[in-house]
Design an enzyme around this catalytic site. Structure first.
Site, mmCIF file in Angstrom:
data_model
loop_
_atom_site.group_PDB
_atom_site.id
_atom_site.type_symbol
_atom_site.label_atom_id
_atom_site.label_comp_id
_atom_site.label_asym_id
_atom_site.label_seq_id
_atom_site.Cartn_x
_atom_site.Cartn_y
_atom_site.Cartn_z
ATOM 1 N N GLU A 174 0.810 -1.227 0.000
ATOM 2 C CA GLU A 174 0.000 0.000 0.000
ATOM 3 C C GLU A 174 0.846 1.282 0.000
ATOM 4 O OE1 GLU A 174 -2.797 -0.462 3.225
ATOM 5 O OE2 GLU A 174 -3.472 -2.383 2.470
ATOM 6 N N ASN A 217 2.011 -5.253 -3.089
ATOM 7 C CA ASN A 217 0.614 -5.566 -2.771
ATOM 8 C C ASN A 217 -0.165 -4.270 -2.504
ATOM 9 O OD1 ASN A 217 -1.304 -7.708 -2.033
ATOM 10 N ND2 ASN A 217 -1.170 -6.919 0.066
ATOM 11 N N ASP A 284 -12.265 -10.318 -0.372
ATOM 12 C CA ASP A 284 -13.548 -10.434 0.319
ATOM 13 C C ASP A 284 -14.535 -9.512 -0.383
ATOM 14 O OD1 ASP A 284 -12.652 -8.005 1.392
ATOM 15 O OD2 ASP A 284 -12.612 -8.728 3.464
HETATM 16 O O1 9MR Z 1 -7.497 -7.912 8.655
HETATM 17 C C1 9MR Z 1 -6.551 -7.090 9.283
HETATM 18 C C2 9MR Z 1 -7.135 -6.568 10.601
HETATM 19 O O2 9MR Z 1 -7.320 -7.621 11.518
HETATM 20 C C3 9MR Z 1 -6.211 -5.514 11.171
HETATM 21 O O3 9MR Z 1 -6.797 -4.946 12.328
HETATM 22 C C4 9MR Z 1 -5.943 -4.470 10.134
HETATM 23 C C5 9MR Z 1 -5.014 -3.433 10.704
HETATM 24 O O4 9MR Z 1 -4.484 -2.595 9.773
HETATM 25 O O5 9MR Z 1 -5.361 -5.042 8.986
HETATM 26 C C6 9MR Z 1 -6.234 -5.930 8.371
HETATM 27 O O6 9MR Z 1 -5.631 -6.448 7.217
HETATM 28 C C7 9MR Z 1 -5.321 -5.493 6.186
HETATM 29 C C8 9MR Z 1 -4.109 -6.023 5.457
HETATM 30 O O7 9MR Z 1 -3.076 -6.257 6.342
HETATM 31 C C9 9MR Z 1 -3.660 -5.043 4.377
HETATM 32 N N1 9MR Z 1 -4.740 -4.728 3.475
HETATM 33 C C10 9MR Z 1 -6.008 -4.289 4.107
HETATM 34 C C11 9MR Z 1 -6.444 -5.329 5.146
HETATM 35 C C12 9MR Z 1 -7.776 -4.929 5.736
HETATM 36 O O8 9MR Z 1 -7.675 -3.709 6.391
#
Ligand code: 9MR
Length: 464
Positions: A174, A217, A284
């Site tokens: 990101e 990613n 998702d």
């Molecule tokens: O699913 C993840 C969630 O449990 C965390 O709290 C969150 C914190 O930033 O990150 C979520 O996963 C993210 C992933 O690492 C990167 N892309 C977006 C995902 C959803 O926010």
């Protein structure tokens, strides 16, 4: 990070259930693979009733994000083990989890996931090495020179700890802004090290684990837009200058405000045409019923249509633990029942929703299965087994596509022809290849990996 309320759930530890199905697949291939401990991809009877095995028929993986806190819950574990062939730790490999204090590394929760996956023969995606979010305060407070060494050290420590165990790493996550600018996102790395930090992270990563695939990613790059154009330009620049990059991860977080774009497949293809693999890394889709199922089908079909789309990961096993705390975006509901979306995905992967013990409908005439039988430092041997259906066959053909920069260097037990790229081999039998009903034969080949260890993609077996 995309913002949603996070639900944290912990469960008491219960005994782990092994999937009967996975055991069956292991038994079936044990003779060939016992010593090598490698993965068999099969399109035969027991293979098509689960997501992981259906995807493996075309040499792809189908995975899920996993949270270590749920590994004590038996239904979670049995669904995971039975259905999925790959895992991504949802939070456990992130910077705040692994190096919350400078130079003190903690791999406990991530190790739990990796050892579970390896015991089940699943591959692991590493997520993520350099990201502006879930970044401890001490990193944000560093000046340029300290930050550079902290970044390279973090990459080095994680990749060394998991060397040889991770199929692909999200090296940088990101790094581009939302919206129409295509600009880099402000972050400690960007602000202090400048544009070159991404290249530096990839170069460091390659030097630590030359066998892991290195991915960039991001989200909202699924269609052709300013953000995906910016990522595309970066990847094109990297590949043209020899900066090591092997794959791009398209997260695939979809909802009514951010639907599956109509140009999803062509966007995947344009990246693949740069010479990198593409993967759907955090899929998702908000919704329910047939609308949700249809969106899932579109995403999976797009991946299946792009030969370098090597796998799909959904961002969680069950709606119960989705990061979208009030949503129902996954394939299993809160009671671990497969949803309509599950069936749509299974079908799009080429699987069948029938009882896993039922015969594979395949093409009717014959079916194929693949196994890697031996591996050396620079190459591996693959074996394809062709099995006649309920009638005798002859003159079968099977295509085997290897993934750039792989090359097939030898073949046996068959007569190959090649397409102009040299990557697609069509194998025919020596002679007329007569096979009685239910009978099998095998051919083999050696693949020079050239750093790419992904399994070849098998076409279906056809009879002329
Ligand atoms: O699913 C993840 C969630 O449990 C965390 O709290 C969150 C914190 O930033 O990150 C979520 O996963 C993210 C992933 O690492 C990167 N892309 C977006 C995902 C959803 O926010």
């Amino acid at each position: 990070m995309i913002r949603e309320t996070v639900r944290k759930t912990h469960r008491a530890k219960r005994p782990r259930l092994l999937s009967g199905l996975r055991k069956l697949a292991v038994v079936a291939s044990a003779g060939l693979l016992a010593s090598a401990g490698l993965v068999a991809f099969s399109g035969t009877a027991e293979a098509v009733g689960t997501l992981g095995n259906a995807a493996a028929q075309s040499g792809r993986y189908f995975g899920t994000a996993v949270a270590s806190s749920h590994l004590g819950e038996s239904q979670y574990v049995s669904t995971l083990d039975q259905q999925f062939g790959s895992v991504t730790p949802e939070n456990e490999m992130k910077w705040d989890a692994t190096e919350s204090n400078r130079g003190q590394f903690n791999f406990g929760s991530a190790d739990q996931i990796v050892s579970h996956a390896r015991a089940q023969g699943m591959s692991v995606r590493g997520h993520t090495l350099v990201w502006y979010s879930q970044l401890p305060g001490w990193v944000s407070g560093l000046g340029a020179s300290d930050l550079r060494s902290a970044m390279n050290n973090h990459i080095t420590q994680l990749m060394t700890h998991y060397r040889g165990q991770i199929y692909a790493w999200d090296v940088v996550n990101e790094a581009f802004q939302d919206g129409n600018s295509g600009a880099r996102r402000s972050s400690p790395f960007q602000d202090r090290l400048g544009d070159g930090y991404i290249e530096e992270a990839f170069r460091t990563a390659r030097s630590v684990d030359p066998n892991a695939k290195l991915c960039y990613n991001d989200y909202n790059i699924d269609g052709i837009n300013a953000k995906s154009n910016a990522v595309y330009n970066m990847v094109r620049d990297f590949t043209s200058r020899g900066v090591p990059i092997d794959c791009v991860g398209f997260q695939g977080h979809f909802n009514p405000q951010s639907p599956v774009p109509s140009d999803f497949q062509s966007n995947l293809q344009r990246f693949a045409d740069l010479g990198v693999d593409v993967q759907i890394t955090e899929l998702d889709i908000e919704g329910s019923g047939s609308a949700q199922a249809d969106n899932y089908r579109r995403v999976v079909s797009a991946c299946m249509a792009v030969s370098r789309c090597t796998g799909i990961t959904v961002w969680g096993v069950t709606d119960k633990y989705s990061w979208r705390s009030s949503g129902t975006p996954l394939l299993f509901d809160g009671n671990y029942q497969p949803k309509q979306a599950y069936q749509a995905v299974l079908t799009a992967l080429g699987g069948s929703g029938s009882d896993p013990g039922d015969p594979d409908p395949g093409t009717g005439a014959c079916s194929v299965s693949y196994a890697e039988t031996q591996r050396w430092g620079d190459r591996f041997n693959g074996q394809v087994t062709v099995t006649a259906g309920s009638s005798a066959i002859s003159n079968w053909t099977v295509t085997v596509t290897v993934h750039y920069p792989q090359k097939i260097s030898a073949t046996w037990n068959g007569s190959p022809t090649w397409d102009s790229s040299g990557n697609v081999m069509t194998m025919r039998p020596n002679g007329n290849g007569q096979l009685g009903a239910g009978a099998s034969t095998s051919f083999g080949f050696t693949v020079m990996a050239n750093g790419n260890w992904s399994a070849p993609t098998l076409g279906s077996c056809t009879v002329s």
